[in-house]
Design an enzyme around this catalytic site. Structure first.
Site, PDB file in Angstrom:
ATOM      1  N   HIS A 169      -3.646  -1.089   7.647  1.00 36.10           N
ATOM      2  CA  HIS A 169      -2.800  -2.270   7.824  1.00 36.10           C
ATOM      3  C   HIS A 169      -1.534  -1.957   8.617  1.00 36.10           C
ATOM      4  CE1 HIS A 169      -5.588  -4.702   5.652  1.00 36.10           C
ATOM      5  NE2 HIS A 169      -5.756  -3.656   4.859  1.00 36.10           N
TER       6      HIS A 169
ATOM      7  N   TYR B  90      -5.004   5.292   2.705  1.00 36.03           N
ATOM      8  CA  TYR B  90      -6.074   4.624   3.444  1.00 36.03           C
ATOM      9  C   TYR B  90      -5.623   3.234   3.891  1.00 36.03           C
ATOM     10  CZ  TYR B  90     -10.841   3.062   4.543  1.00 36.03           C
ATOM     11  OH  TYR B  90     -11.959   2.581   5.184  1.00 36.03           O
ATOM     12  N   CYS B  91      -5.115   2.431   2.961  1.00 39.40           N
ATOM     13  CA  CYS B  91      -4.712   1.061   3.297  1.00 39.40           C
ATOM     14  C   CYS B  91      -3.467   1.040   4.168  1.00 39.40           C
ATOM     15  CB  CYS B  91      -4.495   0.255   2.020  1.00 39.40           C
ATOM     16  SG  CYS B  91      -6.015  -0.084   1.097  1.00 39.40           S
ATOM     17  N   VAL B  92      -2.575   2.020   4.003  1.00 43.07           N
ATOM     18  CA  VAL B  92      -1.418   2.098   4.893  1.00 43.07           C
ATOM     19  C   VAL B  92      -1.882   2.321   6.332  1.00 43.07           C
ATOM     20  CG1 VAL B  92       0.638   3.432   5.477  1.00 43.07           C
ATOM     21  CG2 VAL B  92       0.175   2.882   3.101  1.00 43.07           C
TER      22      VAL B  92
ATOM     23  N   SER C   2       0.828  -1.209   0.000  1.00 44.98           N
ATOM     24  CA  SER C   2       0.000   0.000   0.000  1.00 44.98           C
ATOM     25  C   SER C   2       0.863   1.260   0.000  1.00 44.98           C
ATOM     26  CB  SER C   2      -0.932  -0.010   1.211  1.00 44.98           C
ATOM     27  OG  SER C   2      -1.755  -1.161   1.212  1.00 44.98           O
TER      28      SER C   2
END
Length: 370
Positions: free
Chosen positions: A94, A89-91, A82
């Site tokens: 996760h 957003y995904c960083v 990501s």
């Protein structure tokens, strides 16, 4: 977050839980069971139910079925991919999950610094590999730091997030966290880490999601998944579902353009594409197909560049919510599948010509990540 999750979706109207029927209702039920909330990266697909089911199959069977030790390794891959794809957003999600699984000391820095921010050398090696996984240049991709016996899970997560990052960049806001002053964001991240880490600890049994889509033969580019029946089955079903729902949203000339451009991408990780370059690429298309061509190319090559104006142009050319999701899903998955094929070749070279993941029995026992 449960109350505001669907408000994070942009450009399309997601199906609400009260409206959900059949496939959408069953996907929502499984997502809430496994995540504790309706995860926006999955829910954004709901206008196109086959793509919704496909996204869930890929995410669940590659990431959520791992035990707590291996789950940390897969979360490191998810966060690093990501970061490489410029998907904040995904960083956030996760990176927070990884922090909740391992410790508060090393993982938070992945949000700001990517793979270099991880203190654990085993996780850092995985993250360095994952962050570079999108590069078409073999010299920029380090050898896989794991045996072939683990490739289905780890390459599976990488491929899934090369797909999801593109969809999230187009259809979600930049962060899952509420708008807060900078001084308060650290506290919000700590709360998210506690929540996401707790939700990630129980391993989910593999295969529950498979019945959402009909069986399908695995194409050759899924060879990396051959060592895990649930993963290869999920990916094959997802590929066929996305291809099917995009049949009209992504006309063959648009598909051919994207495939040809991906095949000629040899200049590194995703980079900005100028307007003149984009126009030159879509010029061979019929005028009515050019908006879809622009969107598909940007989704595949530089999803963070998709603008409201471009979405409006595609809508004006006749794409409704379902077609927007289907077109973007096809472009995202086409790019992600190409990544998976390259990573499989890297694995074969590292193993001295290994033909299938299941053959590397000598290195089949993974290290402990607990």
């Amino acid at each position: 977050m449960r109350k505001t999750s669907l408000a994070q979706v942009r450009h399309v109207r997601p199906v609400t839980p009260d409206e959900a029927r059949e496939t959408v209702a069953e996907v929502y039920r499984q997502v809430v069971d496994d995540f504790g909330m309706l995860a926006p990266p999955i829910a954004l697909h709901s206008p196109a139910p086959p793509a919704l089911a496909a996204s869930w199959l890929m995410l669940r069977e590659t990431l959520l079925t791992a035990g707590p030790g291996e789950r940390a390794a897969r979360e490191a891959v998810a966060a690093a991919v990501s970061h490489g794809n410029r998907c904040p957003y995904c960083v956030e999600v996760h990176g927070a999950t990884l922090t909740g699984l391992v410790s508060r000391a090393g993982a938070p820095a992945v949000v700001a610094r990517g793979a270099a921010g991880l203190a654990d050398p085993r996780l850092r090696d995985l993250a360095v590999w994952a962050e570079a996984s999108g590069s078409p240049d073999p010299a920029r991709r380090p050898p896989p730091p794991f045996p072939a016996a683990r490739s289905a899970g780890l390459i599976g997560v990488a491929v899934t997030f090369h797909y999801l990052n593109r969809m999230v960049n187009v259809f979600l806001t930049d962060s899952p966290l509420p708008a807060l002053p900078p001084a308060a964001r650290g506290g919000a991240r700590r709360v998210a880490a506690t929540l996401f880490g707790a939700l990630a600890r129980p391993g989910r049994p593999p295969g529950r999601s498979l019945a959402l889509l009909p069986p399908a033969a695995a194409p050759p580019d899924l060879a990396w998944a051959a060592g895990d029946p649930a993963v290869v089955d999920a990916m094959a079903r997802a590929v066929r579902a996305v291809d099917g729902c995009a049949a009209t949203a992504a006309p063959e000339p648009v598909r051919r353009l994207v495939r040809d451009r991906l095949a000629r991408t040899i200049d590194g990780t995703p980079r900005p594409i100028g307007r003149s370059e984009l126009e030159a690429l879509v010029a061979p298309l019929a005028p009515a197909q050019r908006p879809a061509g622009r969107l598909a190319l940007l989704v595949a090559l530089a999803s963070y560049q998709v603008t409201d104006r471009l979405i409006d142009e595609v809508r004006a050319a006749g794409h409704d919510d379902a077609a927007l999701v289907a077109l973007s899903a096809w472009a995202s998955l086409t790019a992600a599948r190409q990544v998976g094929g390259r990573l499989h070749e890297d694995l074969r070279r590292a193993a001295g010509g290994l033909s299938t993941p299941g053959e590397d029995t000598a290195a089949a026992t993974p290290p402990s990540w607990d």
